[in-house]
Structure formats: structure tokens, C-alpha cells
Motif scaffolding. Structure first.
Motif, PDB file in Angstrom:
ATOM      1  N   VAL A  11       0.840  -0.681  -0.282  1.00 36.06           N
ATOM      2  CA  VAL A  11       0.092   0.263  -0.299  1.00 36.06           C
ATOM      3  C   VAL A  11       0.636   1.523  -0.027  1.00 36.06           C
ATOM      4  N   LEU A  12       2.021   1.054   0.549  1.00 39.52           N
ATOM      5  CA  LEU A  12       2.822   2.305   1.194  1.00 39.52           C
ATOM      6  C   LEU A  12       3.205   3.011  -0.624  1.00 39.52           C
ATOM      7  N   PRO A  13       3.709   2.304  -1.034  1.00 42.59           N
ATOM      8  CA  PRO A  13       4.148   3.254  -3.156  1.00 42.59           C
ATOM      9  C   PRO A  13       3.221   3.761  -3.314  1.00 42.59           C
ATOM     10  N   THR A  14       1.676   2.878  -3.744  1.00 43.83           N
ATOM     11  CA  THR A  14       0.378   4.060  -3.961  1.00 43.83           C
ATOM     12  C   THR A  14       0.113   4.299  -3.405  1.00 43.83           C
ATOM     13  N   PHE A  15       0.368   5.128  -2.133  1.00 43.27           N
ATOM     14  CA  PHE A  15       0.497   5.830  -1.624  1.00 43.27           C
ATOM     15  C   PHE A  15       0.755   7.055  -1.111  1.00 43.27           C
ATOM     16  N   LEU A  16       2.173   7.250  -1.683  1.00 37.93           N
ATOM     17  CA  LEU A  16       3.394   7.572  -1.404  1.00 37.93           C
ATOM     18  C   LEU A  16       3.083   8.492  -3.279  1.00 37.93           C
ATOM     19  N   VAL A  17       2.727   8.018  -4.186  1.00 39.94           N
ATOM     20  CA  VAL A  17       2.737   8.314  -5.619  1.00 39.94           C
ATOM     21  C   VAL A  17       1.534   9.217  -5.896  1.00 39.94           C
ATOM     22  N   CYS A  18       0.515   8.556  -5.439  1.00 41.15           N
ATOM     23  CA  CYS A  18      -1.280   9.585  -4.994  1.00 41.15           C
ATOM     24  C   CYS A  18      -0.528  10.262  -4.421  1.00 41.15           C
ATOM     25  N   VAL A  19      -0.288  10.659  -3.747  1.00 42.20           N
ATOM     26  CA  VAL A  19       0.258  11.856  -2.347  1.00 42.20           C
ATOM     27  C   VAL A  19       0.696  13.239  -3.697  1.00 42.20           C
ATOM     28  N   GLY A  20       1.801  12.363  -4.226  1.00 42.52           N
ATOM     29  CA  GLY A  20       2.273  13.441  -5.604  1.00 42.52           C
ATOM     30  C   GLY A  20       1.585  13.785  -6.814  1.00 42.52           C
ATOM     31  N   LEU A  21       0.925  12.710  -6.720  1.00 40.70           N
ATOM     32  CA  LEU A  21      -0.048  13.854  -8.289  1.00 40.70           C
ATOM     33  C   LEU A  21      -1.334  13.635  -8.057  1.00 40.70           C
ATOM     34  N   ILE A  22      -1.842  14.102  -6.250  1.00 35.73           N
ATOM     35  CA  ILE A  22      -2.583  14.713  -5.512  1.00 35.73           C
ATOM     36  C   ILE A  22      -2.113  16.507  -6.140  1.00 35.73           C
ATOM     37  N   LEU A  23      -0.923  16.142  -5.363  1.00 37.72           N
ATOM     38  CA  LEU A  23      -0.205  17.567  -5.007  1.00 37.72           C
ATOM     39  C   LEU A  23       0.077  18.837  -6.792  1.00 37.72           C
ATOM     40  N   SER A  24       0.178  17.638  -7.449  1.00 35.84           N
ATOM     41  CA  SER A  24      -0.200  17.888  -8.805  1.00 35.84           C
ATOM     42  C   SER A  24      -1.081  18.531  -8.860  1.00 35.84           C
ATOM     43  N   VAL A  25      -2.166  18.277  -9.036  1.00 31.63           N
ATOM     44  CA  VAL A  25      -3.300  18.063  -9.181  1.00 31.63           C
ATOM     45  C   VAL A  25      -4.047  19.258  -8.693  1.00 31.63           C
ATOM     46  N   VAL A  26      -3.714  19.659  -7.379  1.00 27.88           N
ATOM     47  CA  VAL A  26      -4.153  20.547  -6.636  1.00 27.88           C
ATOM     48  C   VAL A  26      -3.405  22.354  -6.735  1.00 27.88           C
ATOM     49  N   ILE A  27      -2.289  21.706  -6.753  1.00 23.94           N
ATOM     50  CA  ILE A  27      -1.388  22.925  -7.274  1.00 23.94           C
ATOM     51  C   ILE A  27      -1.640  23.871  -9.146  1.00 23.94           C
ATOM     52  N   GLY A  28      -1.234  22.710  -9.718  1.00 23.24           N
ATOM     53  CA  GLY A  28      -1.314  23.267 -10.971  1.00 23.24           C
ATOM     54  C   GLY A  28      -1.930  23.686 -11.474  1.00 23.24           C
ATOM     55  N   SER A  29      -2.846  21.873 -12.028  1.00 25.77           N
ATOM     56  CA  SER A  29      -4.623  22.383 -12.893  1.00 25.77           C
ATOM     57  C   SER A  29      -5.426  22.820 -11.882  1.00 25.77           C
ATOM     58  N   LEU A  30      -5.350  22.727 -10.923  1.00 30.02           N
ATOM     59  CA  LEU A  30      -6.190  23.960  -9.961  1.00 30.02           C
ATOM     60  C   LEU A  30      -5.351  25.578 -10.274  1.00 30.02           C
ATOM     61  N   GLY A  31      -4.811  25.845 -10.929  1.00 33.37           N
ATOM     62  CA  GLY A  31      -3.735  26.636 -11.227  1.00 33.37           C
ATOM     63  C   GLY A  31      -4.484  27.964 -12.487  1.00 33.37           C
ATOM     64  N   ALA A  32      -3.185  27.178 -13.753  1.00 30.92           N
ATOM     65  CA  ALA A  32      -3.818  27.738 -14.705  1.00 30.92           C
ATOM     66  C   ALA A  32      -5.055  27.584 -15.707  1.00 30.92           C
ATOM     67  N   PRO A  33      -5.690  26.626 -15.795  1.00 33.42           N
ATOM     68  CA  PRO A  33      -6.904  26.967 -16.538  1.00 33.42           C
ATOM     69  C   PRO A  33      -7.966  27.321 -15.431  1.00 33.42           C
ATOM     70  N   LEU A  34      -7.876  27.884 -14.257  1.00 31.47           N
ATOM     71  CA  LEU A  34      -9.408  28.120 -13.934  1.00 31.47           C
ATOM     72  C   LEU A  34      -8.927  29.840 -13.588  1.00 31.47           C
ATOM     73  N   ILE A  35      -8.130  30.840 -14.471  1.00 30.98           N
ATOM     74  CA  ILE A  35      -7.652  32.186 -14.263  1.00 30.98           C
ATOM     75  C   ILE A  35      -8.536  32.828 -14.713  1.00 30.98           C
ATOM     76  N   THR A  36      -9.191  32.629 -15.857  1.00 27.15           N
ATOM     77  CA  THR A  36      -9.976  34.031 -16.174  1.00 27.15           C
ATOM     78  C   THR A  36     -11.538  33.038 -15.765  1.00 27.15           C
ATOM     79  N   ALA A  37     -12.061  32.216 -15.139  1.00 26.62           N
ATOM     80  CA  ALA A  37     -13.127  32.184 -14.879  1.00 26.62           C
ATOM     81  C   ALA A  37     -12.865  32.262 -13.399  1.00 26.62           C
TER      82      ALA A  37
END
Length: 459
Positions: A11-37
Motif C-alpha cells: 500500500v505504501l508505494p501506491t499511497f506515496l505516488v498518489c500524494v504526488g499526483l494529488i499535489l500536482s493536480v491541486v497546485i497546477g491543474s487548479l491554477g492555470a486553467p481556472l484563471i479566466t473563470a
């Protein structure tokens, strides 16, 4: 090894990588695409809305070295849980119908979680066997770089369907899930001496890094006030030099800059800096090009959701490369791995330079770029950690993360300056993209030369 770590080895490796993905989504993907909105929802200018991304990246740049040092001690689990809690609070502030200032505060709290990625790497190195640790660290490095393509189309679609707060609601859901999972999965750190935070070093870094990243990324400042931009750049570099001088002389530094004396670590960070400029230059060129209206004489007029779909090959092929690199590590060695991945990025630049009249050209180019960036990102920890004591994993990787941020910011600014020089109306001329692409070819070729001559040790 703690009972928590041995109880959940799969479980640990999957969890660690998922946290990395979550941070990438939350910080990057909820940033640039939403600027106009965001600008429309909060009735602010686009420049003000841009700060929802900028403030997150700046907070992450400052927090990463601090968390890297705190995560080197025995209370790493507590630090991880506390920061995931901060992520949840920040996500909640972005969802609630509060004034714009609270949204910025929430985005800053979300951005501070970028430092969690280096803590995830430290957990992997301490609690997994060598093979699993190498694969997990490679995947984490890739996730923090190319994972952004996963969330871009999703955030754009959610915004179109439910508005900007619905998109931010995605961040709240995933960060809350990560926090709840961490309570059961994250193991206690090995028994090491307690770490005292170097407050003076943290304050100096909190002054120097944001100033450096801001002045690098402010294209308009370089166009209109070159003297002021140079003054801020020199001042921030001077403070950064003073910080490094201090860190080299304190017993418990925020970042052990003495590790940079190791030739392999110093070489790897220089390669990351120069290579990062070219990688983000091409990424920014392609994403901007495909969204340019065809009325400009080129471009494809894609909306945010469609442009997000263009980034899917970038992420998919990046993760494929990240999975392959650990298997190639022992056979090829770090120098050849970095050379091959940089050569792939070079091929993507050339393709975009010569074949962008049809949409398939930029799509293929960004897919090739994703493979090159993924392989490069996965190979970089191999070089650094081979020369880094186990207890300094988080600190060493935090330095590399900051260097990568500087390189990416410089790449973005370089692209903006080149396109601005080729702009006479609303949109840059087609020739601007060609010039930027060939300059990127030269920068990437220079990275190949640096890799060839610097002392990168075999892992």
C-alpha cells in the motif's frame, strides 16, 4: 522499521505516488486553467487572478526546503500529517464563498504542500527495499513534473459544468482523502536525532526565493523596466548568496549546502537548472500555440478543456518513461539516462519547430516532450541520491526541487519574452514560435554538452 511500514508494504508505494499526483493536480491543474473563470467569478482582473497560481508556486518554493529539513528528523510522520491538514484547510478556503483574499490564502496553503513530495521520497527510501524505493522515488519525481496533464482537462470540464468553486471542490475531496489515508499508512520515521529548524536560514530563503522567482517570471517587467528587473535580480541573488554562506557555517542548517560540494550532486543540479529552462519553454509554447485563434493566421483556437486534452499524451508518456527508467538504471547509468532523455526533449523541440501547421504536430511533440521529461525526472534522483546520506534524502531533493522551479520559471519567462518581441498586435507572429523553438533547440543541445562533460557518477 516500524510496524506500520511492514504491515502495508504494498500500500505504501501506491499511497506515496498518489500524494504526488494529488499535489500536482491541486497546485497546477487548479491554477492555470481556472484563471479566466476566477477573474469572472470574483470580478478581478486577469493579472490578479494569475496570483492564484503564482502564490501557490511561491509558497511551495519556500516551504519545500523547510519541510525537507523537518522531514529529516524523527517527527516526519507528524510533519506529513500536519501539512496534509494544511492542504485540507487551504482547499476549504478555496471552496467557501469568501472574498478573493481568502482564495489567495487558500491557494498559498495548498502550494506549501509541494514540499510533501520530498518527504514522500524520504519515506520511500527509509521504508521500502532498494528496488521498490527506486521505482517509487522515480514515479514521485515524474508525478510532480508531468502529472499536471491529468488534472488540466478534468478541472476545465468541471469548471464548464459547475463553476470555479466546483473545480476547487475537487481539490478539497482529494486532499481530505489523502489526509485520511495518511493516518493509517504513513510510518514513523527511523530513530534519528531531533532536528532544530534554522529560523534565520528560513527567513533569508523566504525573502530571496520569491523575489528571484517573481522577477524571473515577470515578462512585462523585463520589457518595460529592465533596470528595475536587473536590480531585483541582483538583490535576490545577493540575499541567496548570503543565505548559502550562512548555511555552510551553522551546525544544523536548513539545507546542507555542503552536499553541493559533491561533484555529482552539483552537476545534477546544474543540469536540472539548464534542462528545466528548455523543458518548460516548449511546454508553454505548445499550450499557448494550440489555444491561439485561427484568425491570427495560425493556431487552433482550442478552449481550456480541449487544450487540457492535448496535455494528456504529455502525462501518459511521462509516466511510461518513469516506469522504464528504474529498470534501465543499472545497465545505462545516470549519464546515459540523462543524455537519452534530453535527446528526446531535443527531438520534440525540432518537431514543433518544423511541423506545427496541423494539430497532430503539436500533439505528437508534447507527447514526445512528456516522455523525455518523464525519463529526465526519473533519472535525476538516481544521480543525487547515489551521493546523498539516507538521512539527508529530503533535504537534498528539496534543493533539486527549488532548482527545478527556478529553471521552469526561467523557461516560461524566456518564452514570454521571445513571443513579446514578435508581437505587433494582439497575438505574436508565427515567426515568434519558430524563433523560440530554435532557441530551445540550442538550449537543449547545451544541456547535452553539460551532461557530457560534468562528473555524473554511476549509481
Amino acid at each position: 522499521m516500524s510496524t506500520q511500514a511492514t504491515a502495508k508494504p504494498r500500500v505504501l508505494p501506491t499511497f506515496l505516488v498518489c500524494v504526488g499526483l494529488i499535489l500536482s493536480v491541486v497546485i497546477g491543474s487548479l491554477g492555470a486553467p481556472l484563471i479566466t473563470a476566477v477573474a469572472e467569478q470574483y470580478d478581478v482582473s486577469l493579472a490578479a487572478a494569475q496570483w492564484t497560481l503564482t502564490i501557490a508556486l511561491l509558497a511551495g518554493a519556500v516551504a519545500t526546503p523547510v519541510l525537507g529539513r523537518l522531514g529529516s528528523g524523527p517527527r516526519r510522520r507528524t510533519v506529513i500529517l500536519a501539512m496534509l491538514g494544511v492542504e485540507v484547510v487551504g482547499s476549504l478556503l478555496t471552496v467557501l464563498p469568501l472574498p478573493f483574499a481568502f482564495l489567495l490564502a487558500g491557494r498559498a496553503l495548498q502550494g506549501s504542500g509541494l514540499g510533501l513530495i520530498v518527504l514522500m521520497m524520504a519515506v520511500a527510501r527509509d521504508h521500502l527495499d532498494e528496488h521498490r524505493a527506486a521505482r517509487t522515488i522515480a514515479s514521485l519525481s515524474v508525478a510532480s513534473t508531468v502529472g499536471i496533464g491529468i488534472g488540466y482537462p478534468l478541472s476545465g470540464l468541471i469548471t464548464d459544468l459547475g463553476g470555479v468553486r466546483a473545480a476547487y471542490g475537487l481539490g478539497l475531496v482529494v486532499t481530505a482523502a489523502a489526509f485520511a489515508s495518511a493516518l493509517f499508512v504513513v510510518p514513523q520515521a527511523p530513530d534519528r536525532p531531533s532536528v532544530r529548524l534554522d529560523v534565520r536560514g528560513a527567513v533569508l530563503l523566504a525573502i530571496a526565493l520569491p523575489a528571484l522567482l517573481l522577477v524571473i517570471g515577470e515578462t512585462a517587467l523585463w520589457q518595460r523596466h529592465v533596470a528595475l528587473a536587473l536590480t531585483i535580480l541582483v538583490a535576490s541573488l545577493a540575499v541567496l548568496a548570503g543565505w548559502a554562506f550562512l548555511e555552510a557555517r551553522v551546525d544544523k542548517p536548513l539545507v546542507d549546502v555542503r552536499l553541493l560540494r559533491h561533484p555529482a550532486i552539483a552537476a545534477a543540479n546544474l543540469v536540472m537548472l539548464i534542462g528545466g529552462v528548455g523543458m518548460y519553454l516548449l511546454f508553454s509554447l505548445i499550450t499557448r500555440y494550440v489555444q491561439t485563434p485561427a484568425a491570427a493566421g495560425y493556431g487552433f483556437g482550442l478552449d481550456s478543456f480541449q487544450a487540457g486534452l492535448v496535455l494528456v499524451p504529455f502525462s501518459v508518456l511521462g509516466f511510461v518513461a518513469g516506469r522504464l527508467v528504474p529498470a534501465w538504471r543499472d545497465r545505462l547509468g545516470p549519464r546515459l539516462l540523462l543524455t537519452a532523455s534530453t535527446a528526446v526533449v531535443l527531438a520534440a523541440f525540432v518537431l514543433f519547430a518544423v511541423a506545427r501547421s496541423h494539430l497532430v504536430g503539436p500533439v505528437v511533440a508534447i507527447g514526445i516532450l512528456g516522455f523525455g521529461v518523464g525519463a529526465f525526472s526519473a533519472a535525476m534522483p538516481v544521480v543525487i541520491l547515489a551521493a546523498t546520506p539516507r538521512g539527508e534524502t529530503a533535504s537534498a531533493m528539496s534543493v533539486n526541487a527549488v532548482v527545478r522551479s527556478v529553471g521552469f520559471s526561467a523557461g516560461s519567462a524566456l518564452g514570454g519574452l521571445i513571443l513579446a518581441a514578435h508581437t505587433t498586435g494582439v497575438f505574436p507572429r508565427q515567426s515568434g514560435y519558430g524563433a523560440a523553438a530554435w532557441i530551445g533547440v540550442a538550449a537543449t543541445a547545451a544541456t547535452l554538452l553539460i551532461i557530457a562533460v560534468l562528473p555524473l557518477q554511476r549509481a
